[in-house]
Motif scaffolding. Structure first.
Motif, mmCIF file in Angstrom:
data_model
loop_
_atom_site.group_PDB
_atom_site.id
_atom_site.type_symbol
_atom_site.label_atom_id
_atom_site.label_comp_id
_atom_site.label_asym_id
_atom_site.label_seq_id
_atom_site.Cartn_x
_atom_site.Cartn_y
_atom_site.Cartn_z
ATOM 1 N N ASP A 36 95.843 -18.440 -11.995
ATOM 2 C CA ASP A 36 96.791 -19.588 -12.428
ATOM 3 C C ASP A 36 97.505 -19.567 -13.804
ATOM 4 O OD1 ASP A 36 97.671 -20.696 -9.728
ATOM 5 O OD2 ASP A 36 95.413 -22.182 -10.357
ATOM 6 N N ARG A 37 95.645 -19.134 -14.184
ATOM 7 C CA ARG A 37 95.917 -19.159 -15.755
ATOM 8 C C ARG A 37 96.974 -18.100 -15.954
ATOM 9 N NH1 ARG A 37 97.009 -22.575 -19.292
ATOM 10 N NH2 ARG A 37 96.711 -21.994 -21.478
ATOM 11 N N THR A 38 96.605 -16.615 -15.568
ATOM 12 C CA THR A 38 97.607 -15.970 -15.422
ATOM 13 C C THR A 38 98.741 -15.691 -15.392
ATOM 14 O OG1 THR A 38 95.367 -13.911 -14.902
ATOM 15 C CG2 THR A 38 97.487 -13.296 -15.085
ATOM 16 N N MET A 42 101.779 -15.376 -18.195
ATOM 17 C CA MET A 42 102.837 -14.523 -18.447
ATOM 18 C C MET A 42 104.600 -15.104 -18.373
ATOM 19 S SD MET A 42 103.609 -11.810 -15.315
ATOM 20 C CE MET A 42 102.579 -10.991 -15.839
ATOM 21 N N ASN A 43 104.480 -16.088 -17.112
ATOM 22 C CA ASN A 43 105.702 -17.280 -17.043
ATOM 23 C C ASN A 43 105.997 -17.857 -18.138
ATOM 24 O OD1 ASN A 43 106.012 -17.080 -14.306
ATOM 25 N ND2 ASN A 43 105.251 -18.119 -13.818
ATOM 26 N N CYS A 44 105.154 -18.522 -19.581
ATOM 27 C CA CYS A 44 105.385 -18.503 -20.703
ATOM 28 C C CYS A 44 106.649 -17.616 -21.331
ATOM 29 C CB CYS A 44 104.338 -19.511 -21.302
ATOM 30 S SG CYS A 44 103.895 -20.484 -20.573
ATOM 31 N N ILE A 103 95.683 -12.947 -21.963
ATOM 32 C CA ILE A 103 94.300 -13.021 -20.662
ATOM 33 C C ILE A 103 93.189 -12.672 -21.058
ATOM 34 C CG2 ILE A 103 96.202 -14.033 -19.401
ATOM 35 C CD1 ILE A 103 95.235 -12.001 -17.433
ATOM 36 N N CYS A 104 91.913 -12.785 -21.297
ATOM 37 C CA CYS A 104 90.935 -12.233 -21.835
ATOM 38 C C CYS A 104 89.645 -12.562 -20.813
ATOM 39 C CB CYS A 104 90.625 -12.011 -22.915
ATOM 40 S SG CYS A 104 89.156 -12.210 -23.881
ATOM 41 N N THR A 105 89.408 -11.750 -20.421
ATOM 42 C CA THR A 105 87.084 -11.892 -19.517
ATOM 43 C C THR A 105 86.311 -11.314 -20.642
ATOM 44 O OG1 THR A 105 86.431 -11.760 -17.960
ATOM 45 C CG2 THR A 105 88.021 -10.460 -17.770
ATOM 46 N N ARG A 106 85.793 -11.747 -20.147
ATOM 47 C CA ARG A 106 83.875 -11.459 -20.670
ATOM 48 C C ARG A 106 83.255 -10.646 -19.891
ATOM 49 N NH1 ARG A 106 81.867 -15.918 -22.145
ATOM 50 N NH2 ARG A 106 80.069 -16.031 -20.891
ATOM 51 N N GLU A 107 83.141 -9.458 -19.733
ATOM 52 C CA GLU A 107 81.808 -9.322 -18.582
ATOM 53 C C GLU A 107 81.137 -8.246 -19.545
ATOM 54 O OE1 GLU A 107 84.939 -6.642 -16.085
ATOM 55 O OE2 GLU A 107 85.967 -8.461 -15.251
ATOM 56 N N TYR A 108 80.217 -7.676 -17.751
ATOM 57 C CA TYR A 108 78.654 -7.002 -18.829
ATOM 58 C C TYR A 108 78.438 -6.226 -17.454
ATOM 59 C CZ TYR A 108 77.967 -11.845 -20.158
ATOM 60 O OH TYR A 108 77.705 -13.108 -20.982
ATOM 61 N N THR A 109 77.950 -5.173 -18.143
ATOM 62 C CA THR A 109 77.582 -4.121 -17.063
ATOM 63 C C THR A 109 76.176 -4.365 -16.597
ATOM 64 O OG1 THR A 109 76.116 -3.030 -19.050
ATOM 65 C CG2 THR A 109 78.516 -2.841 -19.515
ATOM 66 N N GLN A 110 76.258 -3.495 -15.921
ATOM 67 C CA GLN A 110 74.551 -3.239 -15.407
ATOM 68 C C GLN A 110 73.672 -3.626 -15.787
ATOM 69 O OE1 GLN A 110 74.419 -0.465 -12.374
ATOM 70 N NE2 GLN A 110 76.142 -0.992 -10.561
ATOM 71 N N GLU A 111 73.693 -3.395 -17.371
ATOM 72 C CA GLU A 111 72.430 -2.852 -18.516
ATOM 73 C C GLU A 111 73.029 -4.335 -18.496
ATOM 74 O OE1 GLU A 111 74.592 -0.753 -17.580
ATOM 75 O OE2 GLU A 111 73.508 0.043 -16.590
ATOM 76 N N GLY A 112 73.760 -5.088 -18.964
ATOM 77 C CA GLY A 112 73.661 -6.619 -19.626
ATOM 78 C C GLY A 112 74.932 -6.279 -20.777
ATOM 79 N N LYS A 113 75.292 -5.371 -20.707
ATOM 80 C CA LYS A 113 75.476 -5.431 -22.187
ATOM 81 C C LYS A 113 77.248 -5.946 -22.015
ATOM 82 C CE LYS A 113 73.895 -2.494 -24.707
ATOM 83 N NZ LYS A 113 72.903 -2.532 -25.958
ATOM 84 N N SER A 208 92.301 -17.211 -22.687
ATOM 85 C CA SER A 208 93.993 -17.113 -22.252
ATOM 86 C C SER A 208 94.938 -17.902 -23.956
ATOM 87 C CB SER A 208 94.473 -17.197 -20.834
ATOM 88 O OG SER A 208 94.810 -18.759 -21.317
ATOM 89 N N SER A 209 95.259 -17.481 -23.887
ATOM 90 C CA SER A 209 96.342 -18.422 -25.543
ATOM 91 C C SER A 209 97.494 -19.572 -24.591
ATOM 92 C CB SER A 209 97.396 -17.582 -25.678
ATOM 93 O OG SER A 209 98.374 -16.719 -24.330
ATOM 94 N N ARG A 210 97.510 -20.482 -25.231
ATOM 95 C CA ARG A 210 97.859 -21.659 -24.367
ATOM 96 C C ARG A 210 98.747 -21.711 -23.493
ATOM 97 N NH1 ARG A 210 96.138 -26.097 -29.308
ATOM 98 N NH2 ARG A 210 93.786 -25.589 -29.354
ATOM 99 N N GLY A 211 99.505 -20.643 -24.099
ATOM 100 C CA GLY A 211 101.216 -21.167 -23.010
ATOM 101 C C GLY A 211 102.048 -19.740 -23.919
#
Length: 211
Positions: A36-38, A42-44, A103-113, A208-211
């Motif tokens: 929904d945020r994505t 994009m609509n903004c 938009i941005c996401t924080r993720e982790y590798t299998q090693e925890g990086k 994400s950015s606010r709008g």
């Protein structure tokens, strides 16, 4: 749809389409609130600009650095602020100006990086290409690199090794044209997958950015 077990505030989506648009097919599902945020961001962008230049970027940290979530968040916040500053500064030099949305996401590798995935949205009349991947040039790519270098307080040539532009990173999105929107939503939806994120630590995995 059901709630994410690790965070009851989030809802899992396990379908191939969302709001009539194709989305990334992940075994563990995608997070509805992230989707929904994505759509909102994009609509903004399309509300402001008839043609939007969208591009994906992957951000890593030096492998020998010990990075926890707080440090990572500080570096990424510095990167975004520096990149936005460079975009705004360049607005004074060009005919068609742009806001920087993402938009941005924080993720982790299998090693925890820890690593980050971004999708940025700018006015295509301002930028129609990332430019040559060479620090001698002044373009969207080098602004990206120099922004990350300043956030990490390292040399831009070193920062190039930690900023990855995926294949098929760029999508041109035209207002009223479903093809570009469908492609951009599909590529952006990869950031909305539930897998490889951590929950229950009171840290936002998606922002994400606010709008």
């Amino acid at each position: 749809m059901k709630r994410l077990q690790e965070n009851k505030n989030l809802t899992l989506v396990k379908v191939n389409q969302y709001k009539g648009m194709p989305i990334y097919n992940s075994t563990d599902g995608l997070v509805k609130e992230y989707l929904d945020r994505t759509f909102h961001v994009m609509n903004c962008a399309l509300s402001d600009y008839a043609n939007v230049y969208a591009f994906r970027v992957d951000i890593n940290f030096p492998s020998n650095w010990v990075i926890d979530e707080d440090k990572a968040a500080k570096y990424i916040d510095g990167f975004i602020r520096a990149f936005r500053y460079r975009i705004r500064s360049n607005n004074a030099k060009i005919k068609y100006t742009t806001n920087l949305r993402y938009i941005c996401t924080r993720e982790y590798t299998q090693e925890g990086k820890i690593h980050y995935h971004f999708m940025f949205f700018v006015n295509k009349n301002s930028y129609h290409t990332l430019g040559i991947f060479n620090l001698k040039h002044d373009n969207l790519y080098t602004r990206l690199i120099r922004s990350y270098a300043s956030a990490l307080e390292i040399e831009p040539c070193e920062a190039m090794g930690y900023v990855h532009i995926p294949s098929n990173a760029v999508t041109i999105v035209k207002r009223g044209s479903s093809e570009g929107i469908r492609t951009a939503i599909y590529r952006a939806s990869y950031l909305c997958k539930a897998y490889s994120k951590q929950y229950g630590n009171r840290k936002h995995s998606f922002f994400s950015s606010r709008g």
